[in-house]
Structure formats: structure tokens, C-alpha cells
Design an enzyme around this catalytic site. Sequence first.
Site, PDB file in Angstrom:
ATOM      1  N   LYS A  10       0.846  -1.200   0.000  1.00 34.14           N
ATOM      2  CA  LYS A  10       0.000   0.000   0.000  1.00 34.14           C
ATOM      3  C   LYS A  10       0.882   1.251   0.000  1.00 34.14           C
ATOM      4  O   LYS A  10       0.697   2.171  -0.775  1.00 34.14           O
ATOM      5  CB  LYS A  10      -0.908  -0.032   1.232  1.00 34.14           C
ATOM      6  CG  LYS A  10      -1.893   1.088   1.304  1.00 34.14           C
ATOM      7  CD  LYS A  10      -2.888   0.870   2.432  1.00 34.14           C
ATOM      8  CE  LYS A  10      -3.733   2.121   2.627  1.00 34.14           C
ATOM      9  NZ  LYS A  10      -4.702   2.000   3.713  1.00 34.14           N
ATOM     10  N   GLU A  38      10.461  -4.672   4.699  1.00 31.17           N
ATOM     11  CA  GLU A  38      10.552  -6.068   4.257  1.00 31.17           C
ATOM     12  C   GLU A  38      10.271  -6.178   2.758  1.00 31.17           C
ATOM     13  O   GLU A  38      11.016  -6.816   2.012  1.00 31.17           O
ATOM     14  CB  GLU A  38       9.524  -6.940   5.007  1.00 31.17           C
ATOM     15  CG  GLU A  38       9.797  -7.135   6.471  1.00 31.17           C
ATOM     16  CD  GLU A  38       9.170  -6.053   7.341  1.00 31.17           C
ATOM     17  OE1 GLU A  38       8.898  -4.931   6.830  1.00 31.17           O
ATOM     18  OE2 GLU A  38       8.963  -6.320   8.533  1.00 31.17           O
ATOM     19  N   GLY A  77      -4.960  -2.263   4.837  1.00 29.15           N
ATOM     20  CA  GLY A  77      -4.114  -3.361   4.367  1.00 29.15           C
ATOM     21  C   GLY A  77      -4.739  -4.733   4.588  1.00 29.15           C
ATOM     22  O   GLY A  77      -4.780  -5.582   3.704  1.00 29.15           O
ATOM     23  N   ARG A  78      -5.274  -4.947   5.796  1.00 29.14           N
ATOM     24  CA  ARG A  78      -5.818  -6.282   6.121  1.00 29.14           C
ATOM     25  C   ARG A  78      -7.187  -6.522   5.506  1.00 29.14           C
ATOM     26  O   ARG A  78      -7.790  -7.571   5.713  1.00 29.14           O
ATOM     27  CB  ARG A  78      -5.834  -6.480   7.639  1.00 29.14           C
ATOM     28  CG  ARG A  78      -6.524  -5.371   8.407  1.00 29.14           C
ATOM     29  CD  ARG A  78      -6.219  -5.448   9.899  1.00 29.14           C
ATOM     30  NE  ARG A  78      -6.716  -4.285  10.636  1.00 29.14           N
ATOM     31  CZ  ARG A  78      -6.070  -3.142  10.778  1.00 29.14           C
ATOM     32  NH1 ARG A  78      -4.896  -2.975  10.216  1.00 29.14           N
ATOM     33  NH2 ARG A  78      -6.584  -2.150  11.480  1.00 29.14           N
ATOM     34  N   GLU A 104      -4.903  -7.156  14.523  1.00 30.40           N
ATOM     35  CA  GLU A 104      -4.439  -5.821  14.157  1.00 30.40           C
ATOM     36  C   GLU A 104      -5.607  -4.839  14.227  1.00 30.40           C
ATOM     37  O   GLU A 104      -5.423  -3.657  14.486  1.00 30.40           O
ATOM     38  CB  GLU A 104      -3.811  -5.836  12.742  1.00 30.40           C
ATOM     39  CG  GLU A 104      -2.904  -4.647  12.496  1.00 30.40           C
ATOM     40  CD  GLU A 104      -2.053  -4.781  11.235  1.00 30.40           C
ATOM     41  OE1 GLU A 104      -0.848  -5.039  11.350  1.00 30.40           O
ATOM     42  OE2 GLU A 104      -2.600  -4.623  10.124  1.00 30.40           O
ATOM     43  N   HIS A 157      -4.572 -33.777  17.249  1.00 30.03           N
ATOM     44  CA  HIS A 157      -3.489 -34.625  17.750  1.00 30.03           C
ATOM     45  C   HIS A 157      -2.347 -33.792  18.317  1.00 30.03           C
ATOM     46  O   HIS A 157      -1.239 -34.293  18.499  1.00 30.03           O
ATOM     47  CB  HIS A 157      -2.988 -35.538  16.625  1.00 30.03           C
ATOM     48  CG  HIS A 157      -4.089 -36.441  16.136  1.00 30.03           C
ATOM     49  ND1 HIS A 157      -4.373 -37.643  16.727  1.00 30.03           N
ATOM     50  CD2 HIS A 157      -5.012 -36.258  15.164  1.00 30.03           C
ATOM     51  CE1 HIS A 157      -5.412 -38.192  16.115  1.00 30.03           C
ATOM     52  NE2 HIS A 157      -5.822 -37.365  15.167  1.00 30.03           N
ATOM     53  N   LYS A 178       9.213  -0.816  14.362  1.00 27.90           N
ATOM     54  CA  LYS A 178       9.824  -0.453  13.070  1.00 27.90           C
ATOM     55  C   LYS A 178      10.852   0.649  13.272  1.00 27.90           C
ATOM     56  O   LYS A 178      11.951   0.615  12.720  1.00 27.90           O
ATOM     57  CB  LYS A 178       8.751   0.075  12.106  1.00 27.90           C
ATOM     58  CG  LYS A 178       7.812  -0.948  11.548  1.00 27.90           C
ATOM     59  CD  LYS A 178       6.963  -0.281  10.466  1.00 27.90           C
ATOM     60  CE  LYS A 178       5.747  -1.095  10.112  1.00 27.90           C
ATOM     61  NZ  LYS A 178       4.820  -0.410   9.227  1.00 27.90           N
TER      62      LYS A 178
HETATM   63  O1  F6P Z   1       3.083  -2.985   9.727  1.00 26.02           O
HETATM   64  C1  F6P Z   1       1.746  -3.287   9.602  1.00 26.02           C
HETATM   65  C2  F6P Z   1       1.257  -2.982   8.220  1.00 26.02           C
HETATM   66  O2  F6P Z   1       1.115  -1.621   8.068  1.00 26.02           O
HETATM   67  C3  F6P Z   1      -0.040  -3.710   7.944  1.00 26.02           C
HETATM   68  O3  F6P Z   1      -1.146  -3.047   8.409  1.00 26.02           O
HETATM   69  C4  F6P Z   1       0.011  -3.816   6.462  1.00 26.02           C
HETATM   70  O4  F6P Z   1      -0.893  -4.775   5.982  1.00 26.02           O
HETATM   71  C5  F6P Z   1       1.459  -4.192   6.261  1.00 26.02           C
HETATM   72  O5  F6P Z   1       2.154  -3.456   7.238  1.00 26.02           O
HETATM   73  C6  F6P Z   1       2.018  -3.937   4.896  1.00 26.02           C
HETATM   74  O6  F6P Z   1       1.960  -2.598   4.556  1.00 26.02           O
HETATM   75  P1  F6P Z   1       2.176  -2.143   3.055  1.00 26.02           P
HETATM   76  O7  F6P Z   1       1.095  -2.745   2.237  1.00 26.02           O
HETATM   77  O8  F6P Z   1       2.119  -0.645   3.072  1.00 26.02           O
HETATM   78  O9  F6P Z   1       3.530  -2.639   2.609  1.00 26.02           O
END
Ligand code: F6P
Length: 537
Positions: free
Chosen positions: A205, A211, A265-266, A351, A382, A502
Site C-alpha cells: 500500500k 521487508e 491493508g488487512r 491488528e 493430535h 519499526k
Molecule cells: O506494519 C503493519 C502494516 O502496516 C499492515 O497493516 C500492512 O498490511 C502491512 O504493514 C504492509 O503494509 P504495506 O502494504 O504498506 O507494505
Amino acid sequence: MSIRSSAEWGALESHFASVKDTHLRDLFAADPGRGDTMHAEAGDIYLDYSKNRLTSETLQLLLALAERADLRQHIDDMFSGKKINVTERRAVLHTALRAPRDAVIEVDGHNVVPDVHEVLDRMAAFSERVRTGDWTGATEKRIRNVINIGIGGSDLGPAMAFEALKNFSDRDMTFQYVSNIDGTAFVEATRGLDPAETLFVICSKTFTTLETMTNAHTARNWVVDTLGDAAVEHHFVAASTNSEEVARFGIDTDNMFPFWDWVGGRYSYDSAIGLSLMVAIGPERFGEMLAGFHAMDEHFRTAPFDRNLPVLLGLIGIWYNNFFGAETVSILPYDQYLWRLTSYFQQLDMESDGKSVDRSGDPVDVQTGPIVWGQPGTNGQHAYYQLIHQGTKLIPCDFIGFAKPTHDVGDHHNLLMANYFAQPEALAFGKTREEVEAEGVPDHQVPHRVFRGNHPTNSILVSELTPHTLGQLIALYEHKVFTQGWIWDINSFDQWGVELGKVLANRIIPVLDAAEDPDLDHDSSTNALIRRFRRLR
Ligand code: F6P
């Protein structure tokens, strides 16, 4: 006024004192037909909530709580594009992502539905080009492998849905989801792949997430090392709200699929974030999934609360979370294709509702979101079901099963579903000392083989796993989370809690790289760990 101070909350507290020790065995004995009455249905989903520690009076009191919280008005506010994400001053319109073409949903006076469908049409055209081989790599080889790079909502949604709908996917292609910044994720995903046949979908987003950007740059190098810089435009597309950063990365913005700040995002895998899924299952199936989401949206928006699946699930969850003091919820899909569902629901729920201040910024005086966990049955049976059956904790469980198997292999499906039916039965009714003794169990084992029972469950029975039913199921839980968030008066749509870690990580990165032993100004524990890491590395 906090919901806790309301007369409706007080009534639930008094009622709780009178029913908390009632056993499900007694509830079924008093009303043998409760299994027929305590259910609700929407679309292809049947919810049996009779194996919960509640009476029809409990339900009336919970429904009164929902009225008190003005839930109906808030549902309307969300669907109509009001800026209910108060901290970020944003509308919350994932429901617009699956609205039909002729719907009108306005944000700041602008109808967003045509924008949604324009992107869906572009995604469909692109997906078809990849699926038919019309879109090729830089050397004109057909794309055989699609790798989605993203994290959190930009990974879990499409990854979960791809796994869920794998049986509908193009089996001549491979689809992988790289999220972890641990280089292992990228190395293992690309092992043995030909860059000339590989397409990366970079999903973010913000297009700034550490990452995702680290993995995206590694992917870029992997492609460029073999195919040269000019190959990037053939092998990279993006889903993002940030066209500037996409362009800076080197992706042609013609190959960027946008979405909007009103998509959390979620809650985003119905948007361009679902591109890899659309390539996998095709635009038609993707459309069926959106229709499933929309059907549940309409149910949530219009059904009376006493027959409204997300509202019922939300209220029952509140009953355990806030009155019984249950800390967790276990979600147990009896379908191997749903092996990532609970991870997806973890982000969706934890979240969203992992908050400790209310919408005005005051500390909450009620427990908020539960810890969500679980894995597919029958595997969990199990492993950890022992604790659910005989441990000391109260763990409400949702059992999710399907009437028709995806693969009709021998008697597997009946055996699977026999377990799906048996576990809630065993959890509810248990086995008494008398029953154990009557079986001739040696005395020393008797107490160990008694099952207390009275463990609450919801049974969610779905016709079969398809794109359409998956959409219904996911929307059911999205709206359950919404229901609970509103009743607790928290903002389910921000996630400031992930920021601090972060920021601190960014401070530590240069210290790990420094040639000379750096002066460390963290706490003594963090300092010692960093020093040890530098020595051992
Ligand atoms: O760190 C949490 C978050 O902001 C989530 O809410 C989101 O889904 C994820 O990181 C990834 O964010 P982006 O789509 O901006 O890379």
C-alpha cells in the site's frame, strides 16, 4: 459514556452471575430442540450457535447491547463512506471493492465504484494476458512463475486465498508468496526458477515497507543479473497507492494497479493486492469471489441482528471475552486448503481490535480483541486439543466445515467431517465420572479420563469451498471484527502499535553494519545482545 457503564452491560453482568455455571448438558436437557432453533443462515453458510453457554435471554441482552452501541447506524456509516477511521480521518470502504458496477458510494462527493471497476477491468485484462501467454518475459518466454512480494495485508490475503482456491488455479504455473525479510524466503521461492519465466507482483500500500522493499530490490537484482535492466518492465508489476515510489523503483506506472487510502491493508485482497490470485484463478473466478463477499456485505447491512451472522458471531465473542474472561478464540477449519486461514484471521482480528484506547483516545475499561489461533482439523486434534478438552482455560472455538469435499477420495471426507461433528459434541457434553466408571476404567485413571465438557463452540457449515463461499466466509469474519470493535468503541482500522518496533529496528540497522565497535545507547539487555550478535556473526 463507556459501554461498560450502560444499563445493558449491567444487565449482562447480572445475567452472567446467574448462568455462568450452567452446563451445556443442562441447557440441552432443558431445551432439547435448541440445536434446531439456535442457528442462522446466510447464502451458503449455516451457523449453529446452540453449543454456546447462553440462553435465549442472554441473546436478547446481547442484542440490546448492540442496539445500545448504535451498531446499525455505524454499519450504515461504514457502507456509506463516512470517515469512521477517526485517527487517520479516512473512510473504510473495503465493501466498495466488491460493490456491483452500478452502485454509488461516495467519498468526499466522488463516486468510487467506477474507479474500483476500472482497476478490476485492467487487472482482468492483464491476468488474461499472463494466463494466455500473451504477456511474456524479456526474452519472450512465457511466464510460468508468479511471485507475490508483500507483507501483512499485502501478503496474507492473496496467499491465504491462493491456497484456499488452489484447486481453481492454473496448474501449469507456480504461485509463491514471499513476505519475510529473512533472505531464506526469497532464496527458497526462487530456487530452480528461470528469471526469464518469472513475474514479480510487488504489493505494498505504502511502497515503503522495509521487508517488501528489501525483497523487491533483491528480486530486481536477481532478474537484472541474468536479463539486464531493460527486463524490469517485463518482470515487475505493482499494486500500491503510491505511484511515485513505484516509479522510483523502476516499475512502469502503466503496470501499476492502484487502490486507495480507504482500503485498509488487512481488508485489501479484493483490491489490486489480489492480482496474483486473479492471475492464478482467472478473472471470472475472482469475480465470483467478490460476489460472495458482496452477498455477505448485504446480509450484514440488512439482516435483522438476531439473524445476522456477523453480528451473532461478534456478540457471542463478546459474551466470552468480556463476561467469561476468555482470552483467546480458536478458529479451526476442517479443510486442508484453508491451512492459512487462521493466520489471515490473526491479522484481521488482532491488528484491528488489538487496541487499548477508545475512539476518543481514553483508556478502555473493557477487554478488547482476543488472541486468535488455530490450525486445520484434524491435525490440531493430535496436538493441542488436549488443552481445550481438559486444560484449565476457557477457549471458545469456531469449527468450519464443508458439506461437499473438493476431492472425493475414498471415505476421507466422511472421516474428516465425523471429526468436525464429534469434537464440538465432545467439548460440549464431555464425559462424567459415572460414565467413565461404568466403562470399567481402573480407579487411578478415572479422574484423568473425565471430560468436564461445557466448552463452547460455533459450528459453521458451508456447502463447499469455492471462490463464492470463500468470499462469504471472509466477509463474515471481517464484519464480526467490525461488530466487536464498535461495541468496544475502538478504532478497528488503524494500527499504530506496529510503528515503534519499526522505528527501533531502523535505529539498530546501522549499528549492526558498523565496521568499528559502535557506542550503543540502548538498554543494557539490547546492548549486550547486539554485541554478542556482532561477535558471533
Ligand atoms: O506494519 C503493519 C502494516 O502496516 C499492515 O497493516 C500492512 O498490511 C502491512 O504493514 C504492509 O503494509 P504495506 O502494504 O504498506 O507494505
